[in-house]
Structures are given as structure tokens and as C-alpha cells.
Scaffold this active site. Sequence first.
Site, mmCIF file in Angstrom:
data_model
loop_
_atom_site.group_PDB
_atom_site.id
_atom_site.type_symbol
_atom_site.label_atom_id
_atom_site.label_comp_id
_atom_site.label_asym_id
_atom_site.label_seq_id
_atom_site.Cartn_x
_atom_site.Cartn_y
_atom_site.Cartn_z
ATOM 1 N N HIS A 236 -29.377 23.283 8.068
ATOM 2 C CA HIS A 236 -28.324 24.294 8.240
ATOM 3 C C HIS A 236 -27.322 24.248 7.081
ATOM 4 C CE1 HIS A 236 -29.907 25.244 12.155
ATOM 5 N NE2 HIS A 236 -30.004 23.939 12.377
ATOM 6 N N GLU B 185 -16.789 4.070 0.541
ATOM 7 C CA GLU B 185 -15.513 3.359 0.436
ATOM 8 C C GLU B 185 -15.545 2.198 -0.548
ATOM 9 O OE1 GLU B 185 -13.878 1.420 3.944
ATOM 10 O OE2 GLU B 185 -15.873 1.026 4.695
ATOM 11 N N TRP C 113 0.898 -1.160 0.000
ATOM 12 C CA TRP C 113 0.000 0.000 0.000
ATOM 13 C C TRP C 113 0.933 1.205 0.000
ATOM 14 C CZ3 TRP C 113 -1.062 4.318 3.019
ATOM 15 C CH2 TRP C 113 -2.295 4.939 2.769
ATOM 16 N N LYS D 241 -6.814 -2.562 4.844
ATOM 17 C CA LYS D 241 -7.560 -2.934 6.047
ATOM 18 C C LYS D 241 -6.928 -2.359 7.305
ATOM 19 C CE LYS D 241 -10.793 -5.302 8.069
ATOM 20 N NZ LYS D 241 -12.133 -4.673 7.944
ATOM 21 N N LYS E 219 -19.698 3.317 4.478
ATOM 22 C CA LYS E 219 -19.725 2.024 3.769
ATOM 23 C C LYS E 219 -19.922 2.241 2.282
ATOM 24 C CE LYS E 219 -18.361 0.061 5.918
ATOM 25 N NZ LYS E 219 -17.843 0.059 7.237
ATOM 26 N N GLY F 217 5.744 -0.074 6.781
ATOM 27 C CA GLY F 217 5.903 1.049 7.708
ATOM 28 C C GLY F 217 6.413 2.268 6.950
#
Length: 614
Positions: free
Chosen positions: A510, A494, A74, A609, A491, A101
Site C-alpha cells: 500500500h 537510534e 540534555w 535514556k 534499534k 526538568g
Amino acid sequence: MCGIVGYIGNREAYPIIVKGLKRLEYRGYDSAGITLFGKAGKTFKTKGKVADLERIAGNNNNAGNTLGLGHTRWATHGIPSDHNAHPHLSNTGRISIVHNGIIENYASLKKILTENGYSFKSDTDTEVLVNLIEYIKLSQDVKIGRAVQIALNQVIGAYAIAVFDLDRPEEIVVAKLGSPLAIGLGTDEYFIASDASPFIEYTNRTIYLDDNEMAVISRDKGFKMYSITSDKALTPKIQEIQLSLEKIEKAGYDHFMLKEIHEQPTAITDTFRGRLLIDKHTINISGIEQHLDVFKNAERITIVACGTSWHAGLVAEYLFEDAARIPVEVEYASEFRYRNPVINKGDIVIAISQSGETADTLAAIKLAKEKGAFVFGICNVVGSSIAREADSGAYTHAGPEIGVASTKAFTTQLTLITMMGLRLGQLRGTISSQDFERVGKQLTKLPKLIERVLKYDSLIQEIAREYKDATNFLYLGRGYNFPAALEGALKLKEISYIHAEGYPAAEMKHGPIALIDENMPVVVIATNKGHYEKIVSNVQEIKSRNAKIIAIVSKGDESVKLLSDHVIEIPEITESLVPILASVPLQLLSYHIAIMRGCNVDQPRNLAKSVTVE
Ligand code: AGP
């Protein structure tokens, strides 16, 4: 984010690593790679998923390679591309690394390495780290394990790494700070992975490295563990893995998300089993029972979480204030940690996290601990970093959640939160025994009620078909249904990439009401008993602007039904439990819309995840 897998032993490494990477794709899936060593060692890497890696790597199932490192990425530094994919090789090509990381000071390290003649093929922080390791190994004439240790002491950031050096072909060096790393112990073989799922069919013995721990794993000499910061040798804590293979597979469902939606009745039962003791008029959550004084005397609770878990925190705010009369604040972990929050000794900070690895939530609880708070963790993944860092806590026992969109993790968090609210109310004498019993009993009925709601699947598919091409959605709810509306909107956006917003129903006038016209589907969760006529007025306001209304109502509802284009009736239940029940049709609606739009529901674009970067 990112998943790493390693193997050293006597079997063919390639199939073990590829299968393991597929199980870890929930952690990231924008590129993948593998380094193999043995008779026909080679490095393959590509933009795309593990399936794309398999295509370019060809058949390596009998190539005689008994050592390997694999990675599913990722992206953090550098776009998803072949050259940014891991494993990264050092300039001599002799050292390879996989990393999960972020190395925060990579730019200054890169400058020093460049001045010393190093060049870089990728835009990643990881390539800087592998070259730093090589530079130290060569300039200080040390072995790879020592070079890794010296390098890590110069690094600022988070990592789980596995490193292989052609000069030490019988070993792999691993280390952890901030990102998870497990070692599976077989007979004369070792597995390395971001969680235990890649090796559960080979061994049930594992070691979860703690922060600042490293290990040198050798094919014939076993493994040795050390502290990264001191040279101290460490004694490993071997644990038995509680995970089973069938739990991490799709079991006949088309997608993990659908399987996990359908698992909710069982998951919720697992959350309250053995804890909700209505006959004995009590609730036994050991993490609370062991600290009764803390929970009795606390003057306030702060909840830190991200995403769906933050929505669960909002429900907790309503519930704890209502049942236990204790002030509660809910904070995005990422904001909390960078403010200077007022936390006093005796305050309780509750961290909610499915994965137990979310970097911001982990950092927030570290800060809370420094400030003297008592930290309670609500996690799903057993043995995760947040679970270990907290002073106490409770697991949701939802079982592995693989789909990136959180479903059963959310409803089990709410189940646990409900039990906590009841128990706190009981401890602090703020809930009547009738209410305690009434809500407790209704909780035990939820699994059956969810089964009933799941049967609306075909009705929900029809609604999905009608609105699959919408470009915007609004989700509205009041009271406990406001966090449910936020979760419904999250939900949808995404997994289907449709823009969706959740709002408190009354707040609509408003501003957001300006968005409403005949092209705007509005999902209203209108089960409220207390302020029923108020939500009816809100629905009327939307109706008169020609929006399409999809209403979730309680069985027996009359007024909202008449105003709505589509109605999903859920069984009548106490207000604080509606978010659990109402979430199920909202999950199914998002799922079907996403499928009809051809989206990858289990692995939506740009997401992962487990968000182990800030
Ligand atoms: C929910 O569907 C998400 N994908 C996401 O918002 C998630 O809830 C968030 O990243 C927090 O994760 P955690 O619960 O593992 O800490």
C-alpha cells in the site's frame, strides 16, 4: 533528562561528583558542569561530555572542596553550548543551581526579572529560576531555603533541583516535582543524585523525594524535609538501596549495550523467577493477585507507553486479546494525554516504562487515574515515579539498563507481559490449561534459547559489514512479528542513524513497496506458522523487486530461506514468544552496524535514556 549530582560532607567533592556524573550520562550528555565550594571553590562548565569537563577543570582531586553540585545535560531550552551548560549562577554570582526538568512559564518570569534589572547569559529556563530565587531572597529578605520554596510556588513545570548559596555555605537545598531526586545518607555526609547509582559505593541508605517535597541538607545539622506547597515538616522515608556496583559497570564488554544484550538470559530468568509456577499450574504476580476482581471484571485495557515500551505494548495487545479475550488499545502516552480519551471506571490502564520516569507516560497515568481507571505499572526501575504513582504493578527485574538503546528492558517487558496474558486468560477462563502449560513451559526455556541465538554473533557481524553503508532499511513482520519489526527498525535508526521503517509485511504493497530496489536491505521476520504462505508471498514480492533480503526464520524453514540473501535461524517457539527471540539478532545487527559506522552506541546523538520532558 539531565543528571544532577551533589555532595556535602568531609571528603573531596570533585572526584565523587565527576564519577557520579559519568554514571548519569545516560540521562543526557551534551554538556556538563560543576560548582565546587571549599578552599578553592570554582565553577567549570562546557559543551560536551563529562570527560570534556574533566579536561577543562584540571586536577581538583585534592583542592579541599567539600561541597559541590554537578550536572550532565540534555538540552531543552537553548542549544548545547558552554553558556547554556549548568550549573547556572544568579546575577550576583552567589547562588548556583543544577536543574533537571523544564520551567514552562520561564518567559513570563524572565520578563518580570528583566524589568527588575536582571540580565541573562544563557538561553535556559534554569537561569531564570536561579535568578527568581535570588530576587525573592533579596527582595523579601529570606534565607535560601525559604526563597527556593517561594520561587517554586510561582513556577509551572517539572524539576529536580539542587541549590547552593554562598551566604549559607554549610547547606544545599533540594526540591522535586516531576523529575527524580534521591538523597544518599552517609555518616556526616550527604549525596544528591537523579538516581542512586552515583553514591552506591558510599551508602546504602537513601531517600527518594516525592513530588512537591524539598529538603534543606546541612553538613552539621542533618537535613529537614518540607512540603513545597505547605510549610508542613515531613518525616523522611529511608530506604535500603538494592543496587550493586558491578551491575552498573561494563564487566569486560566494550559497551553497555552489548553487555545488556548478553544479559538477557539472566534478566529474563529474573523476570519469571518465583512468579511462573508451572508445577502448581499458576502464575503469581502479586500486583495482579492483590486485585483479582479488577482483572476478572475489567471490560477493556488501555496500554500507554513510549518508544520501545510502546512496541512491548503492541505485543501485549495481540497476546491479551488472544489469551484473555479482552479488548486492548495501545496508545502513545504523548497522544493519549492530550486527547480527551474515553476511560471508564473499571477500565484498566497499563503503563509500560523501563525508567518509570518518562514524562508523557507519567502524565498519561495521572490522567487515567483522574478518570477513574485502575492503573497498573510495568517498570524496571524500582521506586520510580510511575511505579509509585500506579495503583498496582510489577517490576521487570531486568537490572540497570544503561545503554540508551533498550534491549533487555524490552525482552523482559515481553516476558512479564506473557505471564500477565496467561494469568488473565486463566482468571477469565479463556485459555485452555494445555495452552497455559505449553506457553508457560516454553517461557522457561527462553534463556537457553537466547544463549543459542547469541552464538550467531559472527554471522550477524558479516551481514552488518555488507550493509553498514546502506542509507535505508525496511523491517517487515506479520502478527506478533510486526511489533518486533518496529522495534528492530527503531534499534537501527537510534544508534546507527540509518533511516529504517518497520511495517506489517502485507501493508507494504500500500505504499512502501515503491521504495524497494536493489539498494534497499529488507529484514523480514518470517517465523509465522499460522500464515506462513502469506509471509512467503510477501518475501517473493520483495525479491522480485531486487531488494536484499535478510530473513529471520524458524529452524527447519524451507521456502523463505530459498528467497533470501541472508538467513538467521532461530529455534522453533510458539508465535507469541518469537518477538523475544527475534529481537536478539536484530539488536546485534544494529549494534554491529553502528560500531562499524563509528557511532557511539551507548550514547547516541540527541537522545537520553530517561525522557523526563514532554
Ligand atoms: C528505546 O531504545 C529508546 N531509547 C526509547 O524509545 C525508550 O524506549 C522510550 O524513551 C521509553 O522509555 P521508558 O521505557 O523508560 O518509558
